[in-house]
Scaffold this motif. Structure first.
Motif, mmCIF file in Angstrom:
data_model
loop_
_atom_site.group_PDB
_atom_site.id
_atom_site.type_symbol
_atom_site.label_atom_id
_atom_site.label_comp_id
_atom_site.label_asym_id
_atom_site.label_seq_id
_atom_site.Cartn_x
_atom_site.Cartn_y
_atom_site.Cartn_z
ATOM 1 N N GLY A 1 76.738 -5.405 38.302
ATOM 2 C CA GLY A 1 75.704 -6.059 37.527
ATOM 3 C C GLY A 1 74.401 -5.296 37.631
ATOM 4 O O GLY A 1 74.258 -4.403 38.475
ATOM 5 N N TYR A 2 73.460 -5.622 36.779
ATOM 6 C CA TYR A 2 72.093 -5.118 36.932
ATOM 7 C C TYR A 2 71.446 -5.833 38.109
ATOM 8 O O TYR A 2 71.618 -7.040 38.288
ATOM 9 C CB TYR A 2 71.273 -5.384 35.679
ATOM 10 N N PHE A 3 70.673 -5.099 38.896
ATOM 11 C CA PHE A 3 70.041 -5.706 40.063
ATOM 12 C C PHE A 3 68.859 -6.577 39.655
ATOM 13 O O PHE A 3 68.686 -7.670 40.170
ATOM 14 C CB PHE A 3 69.597 -4.612 41.042
ATOM 15 N N HIS A 4 68.043 -6.105 38.733
ATOM 16 C CA HIS A 4 66.918 -6.913 38.245
ATOM 17 C C HIS A 4 66.798 -6.732 36.737
ATOM 18 O O HIS A 4 66.091 -5.868 36.243
ATOM 19 C CB HIS A 4 65.610 -6.513 38.930
ATOM 20 N N LEU A 5 67.520 -7.566 36.024
ATOM 21 C CA LEU A 5 67.399 -7.602 34.567
ATOM 22 C C LEU A 5 67.590 -9.056 34.132
ATOM 23 O O LEU A 5 68.374 -9.379 33.262
ATOM 24 C CB LEU A 5 68.427 -6.689 33.892
ATOM 25 N N GLY A 6 66.860 -9.935 34.817
ATOM 26 C CA GLY A 6 67.024 -11.359 34.589
ATOM 27 C C GLY A 6 66.065 -11.899 33.545
ATOM 28 O O GLY A 6 65.096 -11.248 33.157
ATOM 29 N N THR A 7 66.350 -13.113 33.094
ATOM 30 C CA THR A 7 65.467 -13.822 32.169
ATOM 31 C C THR A 7 65.034 -15.125 32.830
ATOM 32 O O THR A 7 65.838 -15.797 33.492
ATOM 33 C CB THR A 7 66.187 -14.126 30.852
ATOM 34 N N PRO A 8 63.763 -15.506 32.695
ATOM 35 C CA PRO A 8 63.280 -16.744 33.320
ATOM 36 C C PRO A 8 64.079 -17.953 32.853
ATOM 37 O O PRO A 8 64.491 -18.041 31.690
ATOM 38 C CB PRO A 8 61.824 -16.823 32.856
ATOM 39 N N GLN B 1 60.024 -26.890 42.481
ATOM 40 C CA GLN B 1 60.040 -28.347 42.454
ATOM 41 C C GLN B 1 59.851 -28.947 43.835
ATOM 42 O O GLN B 1 59.225 -29.998 43.985
ATOM 43 C CB GLN B 1 61.376 -28.850 41.873
ATOM 44 N N MET B 2 60.391 -28.306 44.859
ATOM 45 C CA MET B 2 60.351 -28.873 46.205
ATOM 46 C C MET B 2 59.085 -28.493 46.972
ATOM 47 O O MET B 2 58.752 -29.135 47.965
ATOM 48 C CB MET B 2 61.586 -28.427 46.990
ATOM 49 N N LEU B 3 58.380 -27.465 46.526
ATOM 50 C CA LEU B 3 57.152 -27.025 47.192
ATOM 51 C C LEU B 3 56.009 -26.880 46.181
ATOM 52 O O LEU B 3 55.285 -25.876 46.171
ATOM 53 C CB LEU B 3 57.385 -25.681 47.907
ATOM 54 N N PRO B 4 55.795 -27.876 45.332
ATOM 55 C CA PRO B 4 54.787 -27.723 44.270
ATOM 56 C C PRO B 4 53.378 -27.567 44.803
ATOM 57 O O PRO B 4 52.535 -26.914 44.170
ATOM 58 C CB PRO B 4 54.941 -29.017 43.455
ATOM 59 N N GLU B 5 53.105 -28.147 45.976
ATOM 60 C CA GLU B 5 51.755 -28.103 46.528
ATOM 61 C C GLU B 5 51.331 -26.680 46.903
ATOM 62 O O GLU B 5 50.135 -26.387 46.968
ATOM 63 C CB GLU B 5 51.665 -29.026 47.753
ATOM 64 N N LEU B 6 52.287 -25.778 47.090
ATOM 65 C CA LEU B 6 51.944 -24.399 47.456
ATOM 66 C C LEU B 6 51.683 -23.514 46.238
ATOM 67 O O LEU B 6 51.128 -22.425 46.380
ATOM 68 C CB LEU B 6 53.061 -23.789 48.314
ATOM 69 N N GLU B 7 52.120 -23.954 45.071
ATOM 70 C CA GLU B 7 51.928 -23.185 43.836
ATOM 71 C C GLU B 7 52.389 -21.741 44.014
ATOM 72 O O GLU B 7 51.715 -20.791 43.589
ATOM 73 C CB GLU B 7 50.463 -23.233 43.385
ATOM 74 N N LEU B 8 53.548 -21.578 44.619
ATOM 75 C CA LEU B 8 54.065 -20.233 44.837
ATOM 76 C C LEU B 8 54.415 -19.578 43.502
ATOM 77 O O LEU B 8 55.090 -20.179 42.663
ATOM 78 C CB LEU B 8 55.312 -20.290 45.717
ATOM 79 N N PRO B 9 53.996 -18.333 43.287
ATOM 80 C CA PRO B 9 54.272 -17.644 42.016
ATOM 81 C C PRO B 9 55.682 -17.051 42.003
ATOM 82 O O PRO B 9 55.867 -15.824 41.904
ATOM 83 C CB PRO B 9 53.195 -16.564 41.973
ATOM 84 N N LEU B 10 56.681 -17.915 42.080
ATOM 85 C CA LEU B 10 58.071 -17.481 42.103
ATOM 86 C C LEU B 10 58.661 -17.569 40.702
ATOM 87 O O LEU B 10 58.453 -18.557 39.987
ATOM 88 C CB LEU B 10 58.892 -18.348 43.055
ATOM 89 N N SER B 11 59.418 -16.559 40.330
ATOM 90 C CA SER B 11 60.105 -16.551 39.041
ATOM 91 C C SER B 11 61.585 -16.831 39.265
ATOM 92 O O SER B 11 62.256 -16.094 40.002
ATOM 93 C CB SER B 11 59.936 -15.185 38.361
#
Length: 385
Positions: free
Chosen positions: A272-279, A207-217
């Motif tokens: 916890g799991y290190f990477h078992l997240g949901t978007p 939301q704060m850096l929309p102009e960069l279109e960073l592919p962040l999940s």
């Protein structure tokens, strides 16, 4: 319109550190934060975060980790708060597991003090654990945990003492570069101007850096505190005096991480799991931890900790903001030289808080830094739209 040398957008882990470092350098700093200091809506809560130096993510992080450790000691001294505890750390897995093999490679490349333990020695040293027979562990004494909420509060307290103006409960609606080479920031309370801007938005980076279109999940994560069976293994063997922090993945069973009991038996044993997240959307996170999630965590935990059989003390959600290559995004804004950005910390950034504050201050005051941040370049190919 109020005008400052620099505005820091977001006063969580990295923004608080940046505001602190910039104020210490004598700049007129305005910090803006949507929530309260040390809040639980983002990525800097839950009581503990691991610190370690034998870094399986990449040996390139190790020099920054060494610098960060210096910063943790300095922040403790400046704030008078208890932030860092070195109880040791162990990274376990089968011999080919990245958790073990890459940790060992980083330790060897940088000459870090460490021990290599086989499964029998792991069981002897740490009787809470029952790893697979072919498991190996890389143990380092210079590992442990930091307190995230206390860290955020410490940075903001010291920053304010150094003259920073910090406004909490004030959400930024938008920011823009101005024709004269400065910036303008708009909130419901007013409009602020500055020569420079630091954007540390955490999970709100899209939301704060929309102009960069960073592919962040942005991912919803959960961590848990279970009660161990202290008849099977005495309570002191679960405590920070005798138990290290840990990360484990064996034959692809899913990487988990966790801590000793840091707050006594009533506080439970966290993992916890290190990477078992949901978007997720950071403004609409499901904060309820569901029974099937807890059951899955229990099943996985018992693979390493067969006596972690007692009730769940609590469970909490957290947010990871993950880059495609899981490296950070730190540098000068590709479109605006007067703006420094730091985001995409991918679930392993908190241990770097002090050195990221230094880096952002360098970028703000000098336009560059001598610290090695090439790995985090916002212009790297994997981040291009």
């Amino acid at each position: 319109m109020q005008h400052h040398d620099v505005i820091v957008l977001g006063l969580g882990s990295m923004g608080g550190a940046a505001a602190n470092e910039l104020a210490a350098r004598g700049l007129d700093v305005l910090g803006l934060e949507s929530f309260t200091p040390g809040h639980d809506q983002g990525s800097a809560h839950g009581g503990t975060r691991i610190v370690r130096q034998s870094y399986f993510e990449s040996p390139e992080y190790v020099p920054l980790l060494r610098r960060a450790y210096e910063g943790w000691s300095r922040l403790e001294a400046e704030s008078g708060r208890d932030l860092l505890t070195l109880c040791g750390g162990i990274y376990l897995g089968d011999p080919a597991s990245p958790t073990y093999a890459r940790s060992r490679a980083a330790a060897e490349e940088h000459g870090l003090d460490h021990e290599v333990l086989d499964a029998a020695e792991i069981r002897r040293r740490f009787p809470t654990m029952d790893p697979a027979d072919d498991a190996m562990g890389l143990y380092e004494s210079a590992a442990g945990y930091v307190r995230p909420e206390e860290t955020v509060i410490a940075n903001t307290e010291v920053a304010a003492r150094n003259g920073a103006t910090l406004r909490f409960g004030e959400r930024v609606q938008r920011w823009s570069a101005t024709p004269g080479g400065g910036v303008e920031v708009v909130t419901p309370e007013g409009t602020y101007g500055a020569d420079r801007l630091v954007v540390t938005p955490g999970a709100w980076a899209p939301q704060m850096l929309p102009e960069l279109e960073l592919p962040l999940s942005v991912e919803r994560m959960v961590f848990y505190w279970f009660t161990p069976d202290t008849d099977a293994v005495p309570v002191e063997r679960w405590s920070q005096e005798q138990h290290p922090v840990y990360i484990e993945e064996t034959h692809g069973n899913g990487q988990i991480y966790g801590f000793p009991m840091t707050d006594g038996p009533a506080g439970g044993f966290k993992l916890g799991y290190f990477h078992l997240g949901t978007p997720t959307d950071p403004d609409a996170v499901d904060r309820v931890v569901h029974s099937d999630e807890t059951a899955e965590m229990r099943r996985r935990a018992l693979e390493l900790f067969p006596h972690l059989t007692g009730p769940v003390v609590q469970a909490k959600t957290c947010l990871y903001t993950v880059a495609p290559d899981e490296h950070f995004v730190i540098g000068t804004h590709p479109l605006h030289d007067q703006v420094a950005i730091a985001c995409g910390f991918s679930g392993h950034g908190f241990k770097f808080v002090p050195v990221v504050g230094e880096i952002l201050a360098d970028l703000t005051t000098d336009g560059a830094t001598d610290l090695p941040i090439g790995l985090f370049d916002p212009r790297r190919p994997v981040l291009r739209p």
